[in-house]
Design an enzyme around this catalytic site. Structure first.
Site, PDB file in Angstrom:
ATOM      1  N   ASP A  16       0.850  -1.185   0.000  1.00  0.00           N
ATOM      2  CA  ASP A  16       0.000   0.000   0.000  1.00  0.00           C
ATOM      3  C   ASP A  16       0.889   1.239   0.000  1.00  0.00           C
ATOM      4  O   ASP A  16       1.813   1.348   0.798  1.00  0.00           O
ATOM      5  CB  ASP A  16      -0.879  -0.064   1.263  1.00  0.00           C
ATOM      6  CG  ASP A  16      -1.778   1.136   1.399  1.00  0.00           C
ATOM      7  OD1 ASP A  16      -2.828   1.136   0.744  1.00  0.00           O
ATOM      8  OD2 ASP A  16      -1.430   2.063   2.153  1.00  0.00           O
ATOM      9  N   ASP A 111      -3.541   2.582  -5.444  1.00  0.00           N
ATOM     10  CA  ASP A 111      -2.316   2.587  -4.636  1.00  0.00           C
ATOM     11  C   ASP A 111      -2.132   1.324  -3.798  1.00  0.00           C
ATOM     12  O   ASP A 111      -1.364   1.310  -2.850  1.00  0.00           O
ATOM     13  CB  ASP A 111      -2.278   3.833  -3.737  1.00  0.00           C
ATOM     14  CG  ASP A 111      -3.402   3.858  -2.733  1.00  0.00           C
ATOM     15  OD1 ASP A 111      -4.322   3.023  -2.843  1.00  0.00           O
ATOM     16  OD2 ASP A 111      -3.371   4.717  -1.835  1.00  0.00           O
ATOM     17  N   GLU A 112      -2.834   0.248  -4.153  1.00  0.00           N
ATOM     18  CA  GLU A 112      -2.720  -0.994  -3.373  1.00  0.00           C
ATOM     19  C   GLU A 112      -2.677  -2.195  -4.306  1.00  0.00           C
ATOM     20  O   GLU A 112      -3.393  -2.221  -5.311  1.00  0.00           O
ATOM     21  CB  GLU A 112      -3.965  -1.208  -2.504  1.00  0.00           C
ATOM     22  CG  GLU A 112      -4.108  -0.358  -1.286  1.00  0.00           C
ATOM     23  CD  GLU A 112      -5.495  -0.555  -0.703  1.00  0.00           C
ATOM     24  OE1 GLU A 112      -5.614  -1.208   0.334  1.00  0.00           O
ATOM     25  OE2 GLU A 112      -6.459  -0.067  -1.319  1.00  0.00           O
TER      26      GLU A 112
END
Lengths: 171, 141
Positions: A16, A111-112
Site C-alpha cells: 500500500d 495505490d494498493e
C-alpha cells in the site's frame, strides 16, 4: 479477476502506497517534503490525501475543504488540486516494479496491490518485504507499507500494523 | 523542470538504423545498408518504471553540453558513477549537476572548476541523488 486465494499455506502481501497522492506531488517538488501537504478531490471539494504532518495537525480524511481552511492557514499547509494523470502514471510504475518480484499480482486500487509470495520461505519473508519497499522507493520515489499474512484480510491487518512501525511485517 | 508524461501511450516509432557509425568528420557513404529498425523507446529506456523524462530549464550546465530546453532521460534505479550527470535536490529544488568523487568525498558541480561552487555531499546529508541522467536529447536545428 481474483487468482490469489486465501489459504493457510499461502503467503499474501498487501503493498500500500503511503499518502499516495501527496507522495506523487512530492516526487517532483522537494520543497514540500517533511511539510504538511493535502491533496483535494475534483473541483477542490474534499481532502483526499494527507501527509503525516497534515494528519498530526488534525486534518481529517474526506473533510470538505472549507472546513479545514482555518487549520490550513494557521499551519501553512500546502494544498494541491488532484492531478490524476500524474497519479495514474506513478501507479502504473509502482505496479510494474511489483511485477519485477512476482507475476502473481492483483491490483486492488490505484495505490494498493496483493502479491502472492507463497514461494518465499517464512524466515526470509520480512526481508523480502523490505526489499520490495526499497525497490519501489528507489525506482519510483513512492514510499510504501508491506503487510504479509496467510489471507488477504490478514495481510490488510498486517499492513495497518506495518504502517505504524514503518517496516515490512509478517503475521 | 517540468514533469513530462511518459509511458502513457508508448508509441512504437521506428526509423531505419544504419549499422555504420558516423565519423565525427566525414559520414561514410557505406551507410547504405540497413541493419534493423531502431525503436528509440527501447534504445533509450532500459528500465521503464524507473525512467523519467525531464526538461532542462536554465543554463547552468552548458559547460557539460546540457542546454536550456534539452530533454533528459533519467533512470532512478541505477547507481551514479564518478562524473555521472545526476538529478538532485539542492535548496529544495530538483537540479541537474555532475557528481564528482575525490579522495572518497562526493561533490556536486555544475561543470565549473571553481572549488567554491562545489557542494560537498558529506556536509549536506539532506541532499539526495534523485536519479542518474542516461541520455541528453538536444535539438540541433
Amino acid at each position: 479477476m481474483s487468482f490469489i486465494n486465501s489459504s493457510k499455506k499461502n503467503k499474501i502481501a498487501l503493498i500500500d502506497c503511503n499518502s499516495f497522492y501527496v507522495s506523487c506531488e512530492r516526487l517532483f517538488n522537494p520543497k514540500i517534503i517533511n511539510k504538511p501537504v493535502v491533496v483535494l478531490s475534483n473541483n477542490d471539494g474534499c481532502v483526499i490525501s494527507r501527509s503525516i504532518e497534515a494528519k498530526k495537525i488534525g486534518i481529517k480524511m474526506g473533510e470538505p475543504y472549507f472546513k479545514v481552511k482555518e487549520l490550513v492557514k494557521k499551519n501553512n499547509v500546502y494544498i494541491f488540486s488532484s492531478n490524476y494523470a500524474l497519479y495514474g502514471d506513478l501507479s502504473r510504475r509502482v505496479m510494474k516494479t511489483l511485477k519485477s518480484f512476482s507475476e502473481k499480482i492483483e491490483i486492488y486500487s490505484i495505490d494498493e496491490a496483493f502479491v502472492d509470495l507463497s514461494h518465499i520461505q517464512e524466515k526470509e519473508i520480512e526481508n523480502y518485504g523490505k526489499e520490495i519497499r526499497e525497490r519501489i522507493l528507489r525506482w519510483t520515489g513512492i514510499p510504501t507499507s508491506v503487510g504479509i499474512s496467510n489471507t488477504k484480510t490478514l495481510s490488510k491487518v498486517a499492513n495497518n500494523l506495518a504502517k505504524k512501525i514503518n517496516q515490512a511485517l509478517y503475521i | 523542470m517540468a514533469y513530462k508524461e511518459q509511458n502513457k501511450n508508448i508509441m512504437k516509432l521506428t526509423i531505419p538504423f544504419y549499422l555504420h557509425k558516423v565519423g565525427a568528420g566525414f559520414p561514410s557513404p557505406a551507410t547504405d545498408y540497413i541493419e534493423d529498425d531502431i525503436d528509440l523507446n527501447s534504445h533509450l529506456i532500459t528500465n521503464a518504471p524507473a525512467t523519467f523524462i525531464i526538461r532542462v530549464q536554465g543554463k547552468s550546465m552548458v559547460n557539460v553540453g546540457i542546454y536550456d530546453g534539452d530533454l533528459l532521460i533519467v533512470d532512478k534505479s541505477i547507481d551514479p558513477r564518478n562524473f555521472s550527470t545526476v538529478i538532485t535536490n539542492v535548496n529544495e529544488e530538483l537540479v541537474v549537476k555532475t557528481l564528482v568523487k575525490e579522495k572518497g568525498v562526493s561533490y556536486l558541480t555544475s561543470g565549473s572548476k571553481s572549488i567554491s561552487e562545489k557542494i560537498n555531499l558529506t556536509e549536506n546529508p539532506e541532499i539526495i541523488i534523485w536519479g542518474v541522467v542516461t541520455y541528453v536529447i538536444h535539438k540541433q536545428q
